[in-house]
Structure formats: C-alpha cells, structure tokens
Design an enzyme around this catalytic site. Sequence first.
Site, short mmCIF file in Angstrom:
data_model
loop_
_atom_site.label_atom_id
_atom_site.label_comp_id
_atom_site.label_asym_id
_atom_site.label_seq_id
_atom_site.Cartn_x
_atom_site.Cartn_y
_atom_site.Cartn_z
N ASN A 1 0.83 -1.21 0.00
CA ASN A 1 0.00 0.00 0.00
C ASN A 1 0.87 1.26 0.00
O ASN A 1 0.42 2.33 -0.43
CB ASN A 1 -0.90 0.07 1.25
CG ASN A 1 -1.89 -1.08 1.35
OD1 ASN A 1 -2.26 -1.47 2.44
ND2 ASN A 1 -2.33 -1.62 0.23
N ASN B 1 -13.83 -1.61 -5.37
CA ASN B 1 -14.55 -2.72 -6.01
C ASN B 1 -15.96 -2.30 -6.40
O ASN B 1 -16.50 -1.35 -5.84
CB ASN B 1 -14.60 -3.93 -5.07
CG ASN B 1 -15.36 -3.62 -3.79
OD1 ASN B 1 -16.60 -3.67 -3.78
ND2 ASN B 1 -14.66 -3.24 -2.74
N CYS C 1 -6.53 -3.16 -8.75
CA CYS C 1 -5.13 -2.70 -8.68
C CYS C 1 -4.18 -3.81 -8.25
O CYS C 1 -3.04 -3.88 -8.70
CB CYS C 1 -4.99 -1.53 -7.71
SG CYS C 1 -5.92 -0.09 -8.18
N CYS D 1 -13.56 -19.90 -25.04
CA CYS D 1 -13.20 -18.62 -25.66
C CYS D 1 -11.77 -18.30 -25.24
O CYS D 1 -11.08 -19.17 -24.73
CB CYS D 1 -14.17 -17.51 -25.26
SG CYS D 1 -14.01 -17.02 -23.55
#
Lengths: 78, 366
Positions: B69, B130, B187, B334
Amino acid sequence: MTLKLKYFGMTAEASGKDEELLDNNYSSVKELKADLLAKYPNLLEINFKVAVNQEIVNDDYKLSGNEEIALLPPFAGG
Amino acid sequence: MNLTNQEKNRYSRHILLGKIGLEGQEKLKAAKVLVIGVGGLGCPVLQYLTAAGVGELGIIDYDIIDETNLQRQILFTVNDIGKNKAEVAKNRLKQLNPHINFNVYPEKLTTRNALNLFSEYDIIVDGTDNFSTRYLVNDACVITNKPLIYGAIYKFEGQVTVFNYKGGPTYRCLFPEPPKAGSVPNCSEIGVLGVLPGLIGTQQANEVIKLILGIGKLLSGKLLTYDSLNNSFLTLTINRSEEQVQKVLDEKSNFKDFDYDFFCGIISTFDVNEISLDELRKMFNSSDNFQLVDVRQEWEQPRVEKDNVLIAPLNELESYVTKIATDKKVIVVCQHGIRSIAAIEQLEKEYNFNNLINLQGGIENW
C-alpha cells in the site's frame, strides 16, 4: 464522413489501440458497436459506454457525420 | 460556525480569497464529510479536507495496512503495517489539524450500517476499490439523498464526477449494470501508477470543497477522465436516467437485505460446470464423445484443430444454436473463459441446454 474513435482503459487493450479513424458507414451507435465487437471480440468482455461528441449516449443514438467517439469502460480501482 | 483566532490564522490563505473569506471558512468548519475507503484515493482526499478545515470527517475502512500500500497510500509509514487503515489515518491527520473532529469506523460498509451512517453526513466520498461497494454506496446516497463525490482509477487513467447532486445523474445512470465478474481486474491484480490516485483523489477533494462553499462549477453531470501518460483530460456529459434512479428508490425497503456481492457476480450468480485446460487435453486423448464450441471470432489464436469443433462466435451465437449438440457433453471455450460463460448463460436460459461445460480460463494457453 469520418469517425474519430478514442479508446479508454480496457477498451484500448481490447482493440490494441488508443485512437482510430473509421469511415462512417453507420447509422447508429448500435451498428458501430456491432462492427467493433466483431473486429475486437475482447470488447465483448467489457461493459463499456459510448460517448459521441463528448456526450454519453445510448445504442439507438443516430450517427450523422464527422463525430468524435469515446469508448468508456467502468473503473473500480481506488 | 465561528472560528477561533488560532483557526483564523491557520486558514488565512483561504480567508484572503474573495470567493472563500471568513464566511466560506466557517462553512467548511460546519461541514460533515464521510470518506469511504482509505486507499490510494482516500488518503489524499482526507489529507486535503483535513488541511482545508472541514469540521467533521468520517473515516470508514476495515482493511489493514500492507507493505504494498505504501507505494501510493501516502498517509501510512512502515511502522503502520498490520494496523487498521482508518485508525492510523485518524492519528496521522490529528497531527496535521487538531481542530477537526474525526469519527473512525474500522469496519466494513454494509447494507446494514450504510443508511444510518450516511444520514449523519452532508457529503459522501467514494474511495473504494470494487464494484459491489460502489453500487452499494451509490444506492445508499440515492436513498439518503446525499451528493456522492466519485473517483476511480485503472492503471494510468482515472475518472472523477459528482453524482446525485440536485437532481443530477447517479452512478447507475452511467453504468446501469455491473460488469461481468472477473472482467475488470483490480489494482492488486494489474498494478496502478502510484501518483495517479494522488491526482484523482485531489480532484475529488477539490469538488468536495467547491460543493461546501457553493463556488465554481461542479462536475455534476460531467465525467472528467484523465490519462496520466498523455496528460489528457476529457470531460464527458452524463445524463440522468429517471428510470435508474426510480428503480433504486422503489427497492428502498429491500436495501438492507440486498446482496451487492451477488449482484456484481462476486458470488456466482450463475452456476456453471467447468473443466481445466489439462482436463480438456485428456478428453481429446481419450475416446470421450463430446463437442467443442468455440465462441471466439475465426481469426483469434490459438485455434483448436480437431474434428469435433464448432466455431460459433458469441455475437452470432443464435444462428448456430441448431448445430450445438444436445445428446453429449459440450465444452464451450473462448480466449479467457469469460465470453464462454456468457454463451452458456444465453444457451441455458434461452434454449434450455443442460449439457454445457465451460473451459476455465479460456483456450489462450492451448
């Protein structure tokens, strides 16, 4: 008639470019989106919004000529 | 709210400004602002609001400080690692400005505490990381009728706007539906330029101060986007959708029981059977009778060159439905395993398929 496209965030990664010029053969944002999704299928994974001349619009928005388009994905980071 | 002589001296550079003056500084002192999340955005927001003299600041974050952080969360030091972010922020900010009242909530923002908490403040600042909390914060602001100062970042780019201000648009007017789960990495998964939240958070603090003072033009109905690599700012107009706002208000009484993690697909909304790439390879090597449906475009690489492969691009899926087997296992693939889930959902819901299996993570490493 030319569209100037600008890709933001993940839409730039999905298309592999930040900007692009396209002949405007589209009558609506919906048609443009369908073409872009076929060309850059990774865009299907992103729920992006489209801005035309700096205004966020819906899919039924009519395209008429030389417009500036921005593809805007949601960001969550903080 | 009157200022002491010490405060008048402290804020003299504000008071000297004609557009702020003593009256403006008193408005700042009377204001109550809640900052949600003390991360990359929350740190500069809190620092500038504290320095500016916003009288009451609420700080909510349940998370603890981690070494990673420190690259961008500028209120913290190495001595703070392992401690609660909201508590540490308060102690640090108290040293910057002892005239501020801080309310610390070292807990998670939930549908149970959000409405009561928001109703105690004038302005809410979103510094979360979020989607499920962002939708929760938006809806709680709509229900309690509070302006929301929104900021969000991605790698080298950021977005800032003011939602729900005097009949302006809300977050749901811009993004009515959350993105598919896992389609937008955060992040910690993809990284972020450390200085970026500093720039975006400072813009958020500026909007808070202008809103309190009633000066200048707010970013209400305008989304400011910033690209740090090209130094480009672009302002886009957002329109309010009454339908989206009304939907939130209609569900007001169910808010406390609404599951935002479920809504954002963090808890799987759609139960899908999955296999790994290794398991798929084994199926090809055995005599298993199955069909592989590739929902990518034909030119996407790598291709799976086998007899039992059907190419059915997701955007044209409907025209291939009759060719998809119903009497044996069907593996849907995919590039990354996200479009294939969308394909399975469509086929199960609209065409009642019950034999579909997703290739987890996609075919990229075939």
